[in-house]
Design an enzyme around this catalytic site. Structure first.
Site, PDB file in Angstrom:
ATOM      1  N   HIS A 136       0.760  -1.184  -0.015  1.00  0.00           N
ATOM      2  CA  HIS A 136       0.161  -0.164  -0.194  1.00  0.00           C
ATOM      3  C   HIS A 136       0.801   1.430  -0.087  1.00  0.00           C
ATOM      4  O   HIS A 136       0.202   2.216  -0.080  1.00  0.00           O
ATOM      5  CB  HIS A 136      -0.937  -0.015   1.207  1.00  0.00           C
ATOM      6  CG  HIS A 136      -0.204  -0.219   2.613  1.00  0.00           C
ATOM      7  ND1 HIS A 136      -1.052   0.013   3.621  1.00  0.00           N
ATOM      8  CD2 HIS A 136       1.022  -0.404   3.175  1.00  0.00           C
ATOM      9  CE1 HIS A 136      -0.250  -0.169   4.780  1.00  0.00           C
ATOM     10  NE2 HIS A 136       1.146  -0.289   4.194  1.00  0.00           N
ATOM     11  N   HIS A 137       2.242   1.168  -0.283  1.00  0.00           N
ATOM     12  CA  HIS A 137       2.906   2.364  -0.109  1.00  0.00           C
ATOM     13  C   HIS A 137       3.365   2.713  -1.413  1.00  0.00           C
ATOM     14  O   HIS A 137       3.858   3.789  -1.533  1.00  0.00           O
ATOM     15  CB  HIS A 137       4.313   2.346   0.835  1.00  0.00           C
ATOM     16  CG  HIS A 137       4.026   2.146   2.361  1.00  0.00           C
ATOM     17  ND1 HIS A 137       3.120   2.829   3.313  1.00  0.00           N
ATOM     18  CD2 HIS A 137       4.144   0.991   3.091  1.00  0.00           C
ATOM     19  CE1 HIS A 137       3.101   2.280   4.285  1.00  0.00           C
ATOM     20  NE2 HIS A 137       3.758   1.098   4.281  1.00  0.00           N
ATOM     21  N   ALA A 138       3.394   1.962  -2.446  1.00  0.00           N
ATOM     22  CA  ALA A 138       3.789   2.243  -3.748  1.00  0.00           C
ATOM     23  C   ALA A 138       3.120   3.269  -4.385  1.00  0.00           C
ATOM     24  O   ALA A 138       1.819   3.391  -4.359  1.00  0.00           O
ATOM     25  CB  ALA A 138       3.927   1.154  -4.558  1.00  0.00           C
ATOM     26  N   ASN A 177      -0.525   5.226   2.654  1.00  0.00           N
ATOM     27  CA  ASN A 177      -0.316   6.273   1.948  1.00  0.00           C
ATOM     28  C   ASN A 177      -0.480   6.441   0.604  1.00  0.00           C
ATOM     29  O   ASN A 177      -1.101   7.172  -0.132  1.00  0.00           O
ATOM     30  CB  ASN A 177       0.837   7.191   2.420  1.00  0.00           C
ATOM     31  CG  ASN A 177       2.055   6.306   2.101  1.00  0.00           C
ATOM     32  OD1 ASN A 177       1.997   5.131   2.037  1.00  0.00           O
ATOM     33  ND2 ASN A 177       3.218   6.958   1.877  1.00  0.00           N
TER      34      ASN A 177
END
Ligand SMILES: [Zn+2]
Length: 384
Positions: A136-138, A177
């Site tokens: 979920h950060h990419a 994010n």
């Protein structure tokens, strides 16, 4: 006995060779530990549970979110080549090293997630679990936080493109994010993230005040938790904010990221949950009666992570997991409890002044949502 959903688990048996470099905290091998546990528990081979082999996401599937330039850098990086251009997009950092096979691994994991999304869309399953999913950060054109390809975003976009009303529920200790930034203006997707506060943990954001704007106003729900939060604090916030919003929103399908870095003893996070809380939250989501795509996310104590995933997945499927510690109060965290006490952790609680400070902060965030986002969803908060 609770009714069994039609469940599936995404497997990587043929690509056990794909992994992050030695010494990197992210261990895809956790997925194989999970399969070992499910085998020991007698769950594999049950008629209601299918094993489906991950297939790599195609270029076009990846390009639904990621830029062509970034995807070609990923391919080059995967052949072990480094360039300055890569460093500018996060490739070759300590968190996102360049290594042989990285593109294959990222595309395979994303393909596993998209396979699950397609199965749910075609009503071939009710619950699909991709343990190597939830990156979920990419970003659209950059890697960060161990993540190269954002399969959470790809799944949400795929399902929304099929006309589904999508809810993303992110329970990883880190704020989602990448997902938030990608979908903040997308009114087809409800984004919810419960995580350790950005004041004490990467990526530093995820505050409750970012609620989305325009048609997507109220569709971004952040619930930051203070360091040290235990099962009680987590479940109070989950029941107090996430469940009412999910209930009012009424999704057709849920994408659920169950990162086990929320667990006490995780080397990266500072929450103090046990796998009882994550299993309860996952089961509450399943209780909505909608198809759920479960993604493994983080979790840096490999065995605790595999065990936590097993308890959550089995609970969602209505399989009882023994609670060897039922009835015990207090006690100390045992670290890697292993098989000594069954699959479930012994519960741990915050107490005294720390408890009071955690409670006050959790109540503050719940009150914020009751006042600010609940009215957008038509939720009456006088029950609070
Ligand atoms: Zn995480």
């Amino acid at each position: 006995m609770a009714a069994r959903p039609r469940a599936a688990i995404v497997t990587y048996e043929e690509r056990r060779d794909l992994t992050y470099p030695e010494g990197h905290p992210f261990r895809p091998e956790r997925a194989f530990m999970l399969m070992d546990i499910l085998a020991r528990e007698g769950v594999l081979g049950e008629s209601w549970l299918r094993e489906v082999l991950a297939i790599p996401a195609s270029y076009d599937e990846l390009a639904r979110f990621h830029t062509p330039g970034y995807l070609s850098l990923l391919e080059e990086a995967s052949r072990g080549r480094m360039s300055l251009e890569m460093l500018e997009v996060g490739l070759g950092s300590a968190d996102c090293p360049v290594f042989s096979g990285l593109h294959e691994l990222a595309a395979l994991a994303a393909g596993g997630t998209l396979l699950g999304a397609r199965m749910l869309d075609k009503a071939e399953a009710d619950v699909v679990f991709n343990p190597i999913g939830g990156f979920h950060h990419a970003g659209k054109a950059f890697a960060e936080g161990f993540c190269y390809v954002n399969d959470v975003v790809l799944a949400c976009l795929y399902l929304a493109d099929q006309g589904r009303k999508v809810a993303c529920v992110d329970l990883d200790v880190h704020h989602g994010n990448g997902t938030e930034d990608a979908l903040i203006d997308d009114a087809r997707v409800l984004k919810t993230s419960m995580h350790e506060s950005g004041r004490t943990l990467y990526p530093g954001g995820g505050f409750e005040t970012r609620i989305g704007a325009g048609a997507a106003r109220g569709l971004n729900i952040n619930v930051p938790l203070p360091a040290g939060s235990d099962d009680d604090a987590f479940l109070r916030a989950f029941r107090g904010v996430i469940m009412p919003v999910l209930g009012a929103y009424g999704p057709d399908v849920v994408v659920l990221e169950i990162g086990m870095d929320v667990l006490a003893g995780d080397p990266l996070g500072h929450l103090r949950l046990t796998n009882n809380a994550t299993a309860e939250a996952a089961t509450l989501v399943r209780g909505l009666g909608k198809p759920v795509l479960v993604l493994g996310g983080g979790g840096y104590h490999p065995h605790n992570t595999a065990r936590g995933w097993a308890v959550a997945f089995m609970s969602m499927c209505g399989v009882d997991t023994e609670d060897a510690y039922a009835g015990l109060v207090g006690g100390v965290f045992l670290g890697d409890c292993g098989r000594r006490g069954g699959l479930r952790d012994m519960r741990v609680y915050a107490s005294g002044e720390e408890r009071a400070a955690i409670d006050a902060e959790v109540e503050r965030v719940i009150a914020f949502h009751q006042a600010t986002t609940f009215p957008i969803h038509g939720i009456s908060s006088n029950a609070g």
